[in-house]
Design a protein around this motif. Structure first.
Motif, PDB file in Angstrom:
ATOM      1  N   VAL A  66       0.814  -1.217   0.000  1.00 39.23           N
ATOM      2  CA  VAL A  66       0.000   0.000   0.000  1.00 39.23           C
ATOM      3  C   VAL A  66       0.850   1.272   0.000  1.00 39.23           C
ATOM      4  O   VAL A  66       0.587   2.194  -0.769  1.00 39.23           O
ATOM      5  CB  VAL A  66      -1.014  -0.003   1.163  1.00 39.23           C
ATOM      6  N   ALA A  67       1.874   1.348   0.822  1.00 43.04           N
ATOM      7  CA  ALA A  67       2.701   2.565   0.876  1.00 43.04           C
ATOM      8  C   ALA A  67       3.393   2.817  -0.455  1.00 43.04           C
ATOM      9  O   ALA A  67       3.462   3.960  -0.930  1.00 43.04           O
ATOM     10  CB  ALA A  67       3.720   2.472   2.005  1.00 43.04           C
ATOM     11  N   THR A  68       3.888   1.768  -1.085  1.00 44.21           N
ATOM     12  CA  THR A  68       4.566   1.901  -2.375  1.00 44.21           C
ATOM     13  C   THR A  68       3.579   2.331  -3.455  1.00 44.21           C
ATOM     14  O   THR A  68       3.875   3.207  -4.269  1.00 44.21           O
ATOM     15  CB  THR A  68       5.244   0.567  -2.762  1.00 44.21           C
ATOM     16  N   VAL A  69       2.412   1.711  -3.460  1.00 49.51           N
ATOM     17  CA  VAL A  69       1.376   2.061  -4.438  1.00 49.51           C
ATOM     18  C   VAL A  69       0.902   3.496  -4.204  1.00 49.51           C
ATOM     19  O   VAL A  69       0.724   4.267  -5.159  1.00 49.51           O
ATOM     20  CB  VAL A  69       0.205   1.053  -4.378  1.00 49.51           C
ATOM     21  N   ALA A  70       0.735   3.873  -2.952  1.00 46.77           N
ATOM     22  CA  ALA A  70       0.310   5.236  -2.631  1.00 46.77           C
ATOM     23  C   ALA A  70       1.324   6.257  -3.151  1.00 46.77           C
ATOM     24  O   ALA A  70       0.939   7.300  -3.703  1.00 46.77           O
ATOM     25  CB  ALA A  70       0.119   5.397  -1.128  1.00 46.77           C
ATOM     26  N   ALA A  71       2.596   5.954  -3.015  1.00 45.28           N
ATOM     27  CA  ALA A  71       3.635   6.865  -3.509  1.00 45.28           C
ATOM     28  C   ALA A  71       3.562   6.996  -5.027  1.00 45.28           C
ATOM     29  O   ALA A  71       3.729   8.096  -5.577  1.00 45.28           O
ATOM     30  CB  ALA A  71       5.015   6.381  -3.073  1.00 45.28           C
TER      31      ALA A  71
END
Length: 168
Positions: free
Chosen positions: A125-130
């Motif tokens: 999620v954090a990578t996709v959000a970035a």
């Protein structure tokens, strides 16, 4: 004969499928999807069907990032989402600039036709959000490429068609 296709989706698309059982065609009359095409096979002659389909899956997953960004989904909970199905017919990609895996689906997407879902897990999620944030901000090419490629470090989870409720 059927073709296995990988359809990039948003959370909103999944909600429509869960509610209505069908996702209508977009305004252009053809839904963008990805598959093991003759163009891909010609450019990668030493590949095999499994590798070509995996390339199509990854391309659809990355394209879903653009859809998520355009749909205004909350970046903090954004995920790449892809439906997998076998279809009787595809048409030329609706986008002449599409990758070698690009095809178009001329029929609405029906929930009953979905063979599987591929969706990011919590770790991604954090990578996709970035990546979604970078797309929305119109990040420079280098920064955007880095953020998009970082998503490739995360494998998509596999879900059975009946597990759609878990993905909402």
């Amino acid at each position: 004969m059927t073709t296995r296709v990988f359809v990039p989706l948003t959370r909103g698309d999944l909600q429509v499928l869960a509610r209505d059982g069908v996702l209508p065609l977009p305004a252009g009359g053809v839904r963008a999807a990805h598959a093991s095409t003759s163009a891909l096979q010609a450019s990668w002659p030493d590949g095999d069907e499994e590798e070509w389909e995996y390339a199509a899956l990854l391309t659809a997953a990355q394209e879903s990032l653009e859809l998520v960004a355009a749909a205004g989904e909350d970046a903090a909970s954004a995920r790449r989402r892809v439906a997998v199905l076998d279809v009787a017919a595809t048409v030329a990609s609706p986008d002449p600039e599409a990758p070698e895996t690009g095809v178009g689906l001329p029929e609405p997407l029906r929930l009953d036709d979905v063979d599987a879902w591929h969706v990011d897990d919590d770790e991604a999620v954090a990578t996709v959000a970035a990546a979604v944030t970078a797309i929305r901000q119109g990040a420079g090419d280098d920064d955007l490429i880095v953020r998009l490629e970082a998503c490739l470090d995360h494998d998509l989870g596999w879900y059975a068609p009946q597990e759609l409720d878990q993905l909402l």
